[in-house]
Design an enzyme around this catalytic site. Sequence first.
Site: not given
Ligand SMILES: Cc1cc2nc3c(=O)[nH]c(=O)nc-3n(C[C@H](O)[C@H](O)[C@H](O)COP(=O)(O)OP(=O)(O)OC[C@H]3O[C@@H](n4cnc5c(N)ncnc54)[C@H](O)[C@@H]3O)c2cc1C
Length: 315
Positions: A187, A237, A307
Amino acid sequence: MKMILKEETNRAIEKIAEVLPAERLTADEPMSRHTSFRIGGPAACLAVISNEDELSAVLRIVNEEGAEYMLVGNGSNLLVSDEGYPGIAIKLGGDFDSIFADENDDTLVHVGAAKLMSSTSAFLTEHGLAGFEFASGIPGSIGGAVFMNAGAYGGEIKDIAESVRAMSLDKCEILDLTNEDMDFGYRSSRAQKGDIVILSAVFRLSKDEPAEIADRVSELAAKRNSKQPVNFPSAGSTFKRPVGGFAAALIEEAGLKGYRVGGAAVSEKHSGFVINEGGATCEDVLAVMRHVRETVYEKSGIMLEPEVRLINCEL
Ligand SMILES: Cc1cc2nc3c(=O)[nH]c(=O)nc-3n(C[C@H](O)[C@H](O)[C@H](O)COP(=O)(O)OP(=O)(O)OC[C@H]3O[C@@H](n4cnc5c(N)ncnc54)[C@H](O)[C@@H]3O)c2cc1C
């Protein structure tokens, strides 16, 4: 109560208004609309960027003015303060919401940072490209997934990322980073140093029958739906997996299943998730998280690390 903004941030917003169309710059935008937790007060402004030229123009302005800003992907790993965020939330859209096969190698695919994991999975399934199934149910964008090295069911972004195209935040230079350069860990990735924007990624996949890939995607979706509280807003998580254990097991063993404060609770279905049962505030979620960390530490000696990324708030 209106947030008090730094003069630098106000000046930057005025200048950004000169380079972005009005419909892509929104003042006082509630972050609850942009997070899967459905929690968070307003960002001073939300800027939706549609191409690299706009991005560098906006970054130059925030750098020159010394304004506060952050990148938002699909908001599925964010907990934003009830007061909001006193800066500019930058979200990628437009050209960044792209996906196409490589011209020279039909197992490589270029995916823009704004593309969602679900639609990436749908494209790859249709084109008979396997290897992304593990990520199909993660509700994030490609940018957020690369940033987090998102993973599930034995796979992680690290396993398929051939390279990442990024822009440096300070000089707006384009960087072509190899998998090694990305320094992926559990992560974590090099992007967490906070000095680049991820623009796109190239994934290496393997060929397979679309129907076979679709079956594996459905199987994983069924697993996810049966184990996770997918009907409640959450950020997945809440805590990272500690060395030598699982956060959910430690939380359950500490008797915290269903522990609640206000509208936030440790999910009965999956103790690793703090969920918003309705009307939860950021403070409710933080109170649950603090209690979970303290209790798990007392019982097991293990301090859980979040996380979820905390924005303008702390444990
Ligand atoms: C129901 C549910 C299930 C999930 N299951 C999983 C799972 O199985 N495995 C897992 O790993 N995660 C899981 N997650 C967590 C989440 O979906 C992941 O961490 C995902 O990768 C976050 O992506 P996001 O686009 O929503 O990022 P955001 O939440 O919008 O941002 C996360 C971080 O990334 C940074 N960021 C976003 N885009 C960029 C960019 N283009 N350049 C630089 N920095 C950037 C942001 O500044 C922030 O610090 C889950 C979440 C939910 C709600």
